[in-house]
Write a protein that holds these residues in place. Sequence first.
Motif, PDB file in Angstrom:
ATOM      1  N   ILE A 248       0.881  -1.174   0.000  1.00 62.11           N
ATOM      2  CA  ILE A 248       0.000   0.000   0.000  1.00 62.11           C
ATOM      3  C   ILE A 248       0.916   1.220   0.000  1.00 62.11           C
ATOM      4  O   ILE A 248       1.559   1.535   1.011  1.00 62.11           O
ATOM      5  CB  ILE A 248      -0.946   0.015   1.237  1.00 62.11           C
ATOM      6  CG1 ILE A 248      -1.672  -1.329   1.395  1.00 62.11           C
ATOM      7  CG2 ILE A 248      -1.925   1.175   1.170  1.00 62.11           C
ATOM      8  CD1 ILE A 248      -2.672  -1.679   0.311  1.00 62.11           C
ATOM      9  N   ILE A 253      -2.166   3.232  -4.091  1.00 62.98           N
ATOM     10  CA  ILE A 253      -3.372   3.808  -3.455  1.00 62.98           C
ATOM     11  C   ILE A 253      -4.368   4.412  -4.470  1.00 62.98           C
ATOM     12  O   ILE A 253      -5.553   4.077  -4.419  1.00 62.98           O
ATOM     13  CB  ILE A 253      -2.992   4.818  -2.332  1.00 62.98           C
ATOM     14  CG1 ILE A 253      -2.340   4.057  -1.172  1.00 62.98           C
ATOM     15  CG2 ILE A 253      -4.228   5.574  -1.824  1.00 62.98           C
ATOM     16  CD1 ILE A 253      -1.716   4.931  -0.096  1.00 62.98           C
ATOM     17  N   ASP A 275       1.082   7.182   3.733  1.00 61.89           N
ATOM     18  CA  ASP A 275       0.175   6.264   3.029  1.00 61.89           C
ATOM     19  C   ASP A 275      -1.115   6.007   3.812  1.00 61.89           C
ATOM     20  O   ASP A 275      -2.181   5.865   3.214  1.00 61.89           O
ATOM     21  CB  ASP A 275       0.881   4.930   2.739  1.00 61.89           C
ATOM     22  CG  ASP A 275       2.082   5.102   1.824  1.00 61.89           C
ATOM     23  OD1 ASP A 275       2.091   6.097   1.070  1.00 61.89           O
ATOM     24  OD2 ASP A 275       2.992   4.265   1.854  1.00 61.89           O
ATOM     25  N   LYS A 278      -3.316   8.943   3.118  1.00 63.24           N
ATOM     26  CA  LYS A 278      -3.795   8.939   1.716  1.00 63.24           C
ATOM     27  C   LYS A 278      -4.902   7.893   1.522  1.00 63.24           C
ATOM     28  O   LYS A 278      -5.871   8.141   0.808  1.00 63.24           O
ATOM     29  CB  LYS A 278      -2.632   8.615   0.755  1.00 63.24           C
ATOM     30  CG  LYS A 278      -1.605   9.721   0.602  1.00 63.24           C
ATOM     31  CD  LYS A 278      -1.788  10.423  -0.758  1.00 63.24           C
ATOM     32  CE  LYS A 278      -0.913  11.639  -0.959  1.00 63.24           C
ATOM     33  NZ  LYS A 278      -1.134  12.755  -0.052  1.00 63.24           N
ATOM     34  N   LEU A 279      -4.739   6.761   2.180  1.00 72.23           N
ATOM     35  CA  LEU A 279      -5.745   5.692   2.066  1.00 72.23           C
ATOM     36  C   LEU A 279      -7.070   6.165   2.689  1.00 72.23           C
ATOM     37  O   LEU A 279      -8.142   5.984   2.098  1.00 72.23           O
ATOM     38  CB  LEU A 279      -5.245   4.429   2.774  1.00 72.23           C
ATOM     39  CG  LEU A 279      -6.025   3.148   2.501  1.00 72.23           C
ATOM     40  CD1 LEU A 279      -5.817   2.686   1.063  1.00 72.23           C
ATOM     41  CD2 LEU A 279      -5.588   2.019   3.447  1.00 72.23           C
ATOM     42  N   TYR A 286      -9.080   0.913   6.797  1.00 79.56           N
ATOM     43  CA  TYR A 286      -7.866   0.088   6.957  1.00 79.56           C
ATOM     44  C   TYR A 286      -7.871  -0.602   8.325  1.00 79.56           C
ATOM     45  O   TYR A 286      -8.030   0.051   9.363  1.00 79.56           O
ATOM     46  CB  TYR A 286      -6.620   0.984   6.800  1.00 79.56           C
ATOM     47  CG  TYR A 286      -5.345   0.300   7.197  1.00 79.56           C
ATOM     48  CD1 TYR A 286      -4.850  -0.777   6.456  1.00 79.56           C
ATOM     49  CD2 TYR A 286      -4.622   0.717   8.325  1.00 79.56           C
ATOM     50  CE1 TYR A 286      -3.687  -1.427   6.832  1.00 79.56           C
ATOM     51  CE2 TYR A 286      -3.458   0.072   8.698  1.00 79.56           C
ATOM     52  CZ  TYR A 286      -2.993  -1.001   7.954  1.00 79.56           C
ATOM     53  OH  TYR A 286      -1.851  -1.642   8.338  1.00 79.56           O
TER      54      TYR A 286
END
Length: 366
Positions: A248, A253, A275, A278-279, A286
């Motif tokens: 990831i 992404i 990250d 951003k996810l 997540y």
Amino acid sequence: MVTATQDIILEEIHVEGYERVVKCSDPKTGMKAIIAIHDSRLGPALGGTRIYPYEKFDDALFDVLRLSKGMTYKSALTESGLGGGKSVILLDSVKGKTPEMLRSFGRAVEALEGKYICAEDVGCSTEDVKIIREETVNVVGLAHKNSSGNPAPFTAWGVFRGIQATALALFGTESLQGKKVAVQGLGSVGMILTDLLFWHGAKVIATDLDENRCLHAKQKYGIEIVKPDEILFVECDILAPCALGGIINKGSIPKLKCKAVAGATNNQFLDEKTDSKKLAERGILYAPDFVINAGGLINVEFELCKEGYNPIVARNKVDKIFDTLTSIYSIAKQNRITTLQAAISLAEHRLEYGIGKRVENLCFHH
Ligand code: NAI
């Protein structure tokens, strides 16, 4: 500070935020290793020994630091009464792994007087741990009548329960009937997870670098197989990484077509801080890896108790990953923070207040 004991040279490396990082070497056997104890406020630091041909010392240091920190959070959130540690042996690709080298590593572990307990990991088999055991009692995961055995089924069950918690957060029901789950990696954990998903009515799409594993899963479960470079980008409800870390990242992404990422892989983000944000900005939920993949650690924890290992007690505790993850999702939502931040805050809180601190001594049954 440098100390020497039985030909082993121990060199302390100061790393901010880590309790103890020790560079270990033995000129006679060529053993070069690093043992990192990130935090032992809740109990002795436990974590596997990774044996890998690192190109540079700094790569090995980076690996051991991030892995030991992950173990601290994992242990804190499971209230296992253990701390976070990890070790890496820098493999010389010409000389390879030798019993002498493993024994001298065992002497280095012994020199830490029980502050660090090692176990198998990538490149380190149960057979290797058996050799390390010749020099130190501070190992887990050996084959004996009180051993916790292969952790993979427990890890897979924890991941499965985590996927159900993720479905609850996404759809208001934990049922996986008809839900599309993409499994990356059909190894020890991924194959068992696929089995569990199959029996709970999920629609599984999977891949592995090993074609035989793909064929086996396709035949047994009738699942759809895609190429390894396609799995991250298939349209699905939940992506379950069960292979290698760093997948990831800023490249993957924007192309993800899942509603959530929930799988066993350790260190799923390439750059954790950026990250994970951003996810979340993409609205993808997540499941923090150290929460959802804690089943193996929970299982091993019961190998070290006075009564001896009991798989039923271990399974029942692994089951609680569902509740832990549900709480983390709720804390993140209420506080408008990422699920990773929520999990770390919860773990830090337990560390600060000693919640889940070990009260009984560890009991080694080997
Ligand atoms: P494994 O080595 O048995 O299986 C990994 C599988 O992934 C292999 O079949 C491999 O061919 C496949 N693979 C590797 N790269 C791939 C790629 N790019 N695309 C598709 N497939 C790929 O490992 P295991 O034990 O199943 O663990 C999986 C992950 O879960 C690892 O990241 C491990 O660190 C983590 N984990 C495992 C635990 C356990 O109890 N085994 C506990 C906690 C975390």
